[in-house]
Scaffold this motif. Structure first.
Motif, PDB file in Angstrom:
ATOM      1  N   GLY A  20      44.013  52.431  40.994  1.00 35.17           N
ATOM      2  CA  GLY A  20      44.125  52.593  39.546  1.00 35.17           C
ATOM      3  C   GLY A  20      43.613  51.426  38.746  1.00 35.17           C
ATOM      4  O   GLY A  20      43.520  51.517  37.512  1.00 35.17           O
ATOM      5  N   LYS A  21      43.281  50.323  39.400  1.00 38.84           N
ATOM      6  CA  LYS A  21      42.703  49.183  38.691  1.00 38.84           C
ATOM      7  C   LYS A  21      41.209  49.131  38.991  1.00 38.84           C
ATOM      8  O   LYS A  21      40.783  49.412  40.115  1.00 38.84           O
ATOM      9  N   PHE A 138      38.101  53.950  32.463  1.00 34.96           N
ATOM     10  CA  PHE A 138      38.222  52.949  31.405  1.00 34.96           C
ATOM     11  C   PHE A 138      37.548  51.645  31.811  1.00 34.96           C
ATOM     12  O   PHE A 138      37.057  50.907  30.951  1.00 34.96           O
ATOM     13  N   ASP A 139      37.515  51.354  33.117  1.00 39.10           N
ATOM     14  CA  ASP A 139      36.826  50.150  33.580  1.00 39.10           C
ATOM     15  C   ASP A 139      35.341  50.213  33.256  1.00 39.10           C
ATOM     16  O   ASP A 139      34.773  49.298  32.647  1.00 39.10           O
ATOM     17  N   ASP A 140      34.703  51.310  33.634  1.00 45.61           N
ATOM     18  CA  ASP A 140      33.275  51.476  33.371  1.00 45.61           C
ATOM     19  C   ASP A 140      32.991  51.514  31.873  1.00 45.61           C
ATOM     20  O   ASP A 140      32.047  50.893  31.381  1.00 45.61           O
ATOM     21  N   VAL A 151      38.095  43.848  33.508  1.00 47.27           N
ATOM     22  CA  VAL A 151      39.072  44.286  34.504  1.00 47.27           C
ATOM     23  C   VAL A 151      40.115  45.110  33.757  1.00 47.27           C
ATOM     24  O   VAL A 151      40.607  44.682  32.705  1.00 47.27           O
ATOM     25  N   THR A 152      40.443  46.285  34.293  1.00 50.81           N
ATOM     26  CA  THR A 152      41.305  47.198  33.555  1.00 50.81           C
ATOM     27  C   THR A 152      42.354  47.841  34.453  1.00 50.81           C
ATOM     28  O   THR A 152      42.210  47.908  35.666  1.00 50.81           O
ATOM     29  N   ASP A 153      43.400  48.330  33.802  1.00 51.88           N
ATOM     30  CA  ASP A 153      44.354  49.230  34.435  1.00 51.88           C
ATOM     31  C   ASP A 153      44.038  50.622  33.900  1.00 51.88           C
ATOM     32  O   ASP A 153      44.308  50.930  32.739  1.00 51.88           O
ATOM     33  N   ASP A 157      44.991  52.597  30.514  1.00 55.32           N
ATOM     34  CA  ASP A 157      43.853  52.250  29.663  1.00 55.32           C
ATOM     35  C   ASP A 157      44.055  50.883  29.007  1.00 55.32           C
ATOM     36  O   ASP A 157      43.820  50.690  27.813  1.00 55.32           O
ATOM     37  N   GLU A 158      44.480  49.930  29.826  1.00 52.52           N
ATOM     38  CA  GLU A 158      44.737  48.571  29.337  1.00 52.52           C
ATOM     39  C   GLU A 158      43.628  47.639  29.810  1.00 52.52           C
ATOM     40  O   GLU A 158      43.251  47.649  30.984  1.00 52.52           O
TER      41      GLU A 158
END
Length: 284
Positions: A20-21, A138-140, A151-153, A157-158
């Motif tokens: 998920g990250k 959300f990372d891309d 870098v995202t969760d 969507d953090e």
């Protein structure tokens, strides 16, 4: 009521399918979206310049979401053209969504009302609705929208981190296609211990090593060859399968990448040199 925006493609540091990250970096290759809104028109019609029969659900959904939130539900047309090959692991869907969202906001004169992060989330929600992503990507999308390395969760969507890196980038894109929505998620989750390590490395700013560990793990999980990764490891800063493939990216000094390009070019497909991009998606 017209607007236009350009969004960069991106390469992978950490694939979010395992835990998920995720982490990705923007590259100097672009998708352009042009939006024409018409208050008298019902619905949105999309067109992709490179493929007349391409699925346009994502870009149409992006326009509709923006006009519903910030306009009066205007219909219209959206047209994209891109240097980014589709279904290649280089985040073409995220780039198309980002460019379309900002172009629509531009057409509504509403770009100043929305932060870049929130604009990015609009495209992510549209991608989920369109079924073109498993994780929400959300990372891309954040790398493409904001530029640099993010870098995202993806579960929340953090945005966990963003940094800038001035890398040269080598890309090899085989002729095959690989759609993210078709990836074997269960198999990817089996490499979660390695993905946790990659996430820690990325949050420490060690993006190169993070990338390489990710590449080895996800080549194994998704049944891609590890040869391109092994060939690159002695001379580059980082190398990985990008997304769910089939593209590979390597980052580092140009001289080292030029030498690696000779090896990668022996394989079928397109191999090219570019650089990282730090400005993100821009209204034009």
């Amino acid at each position: 009521m017209e607007g236009q925006a350009v969004a960069p493609a991106a390469g992978t540091v950490l694939n979010a399918l395992a835990n998920g990250k995720g982490s990705a970096f923007a590259i100097d290759e672009y998708t352009t979206a042009t939006v024409e809104l018409d208050p008298e028109r019902d619905g949105v019609v999309g067109r992709v310049a490179e493929e007349a029969d391409a699925d346009t659900t994502l870009i149409e959904r992006c326009v509709a979401t923006v006009t519903d939130r910030f306009g009066d539900g205007e219909g219209g047309r959206v047209h994209t053209e891109s240097d980014v090959p589709m279904a290649s692991g280089l985040k073409s869907s995220s780039a198309a969504a980002n460019a379309t969202v900002l172009a629509t906001l531009d057409a509504l004169d509403a770009a100043d009302e929305v932060s870049r992060e929130d604009a990015c989330r609009i495209g992510v929600d549209a991608a989920r609705d369109a079924g073109v992503t498993v994780t929400g990507a959300f990372d891309d999308a954040s790398a493409s929208m904001l530029g640099g390395v993010t870098v995202t969760d993806n579960a929340s969507d953090e945005l966990l981190a963003r940094e800038e890196r001035d890398w040269h980038v080598l890309v090899w894109t085989p002729p095959e296609r690989s759609f993210s929505a078709d990836a074997d998620v269960d198999r990817c989750r089996q490499v979660a211990p390695m993905a946790d390590l990659v996430a820690d490395l990325a949050l420490d700013g060690d993006f190169g090593r993070a990338m390489t560990v990710n590449g080895l793990a996800f080549c194994a999980a998704l049944d891609f060859p590890t040869d391109p990764v092994v060939e690159a490891m002695p001379t580059v800063e980082g190398v990985s399968l990008s997304g769910t493939g089939p593209s590979f990216t390597a980052v580092g000094e140009r001289e080292a990448l030029e030498a690696l390009r000779e090896r990668w070019s022996e394989r079928e497909g397109r191999t090219w040199l570019t650089t990282t991009q730090t400005e993100g998606t821009q209204i034009t």
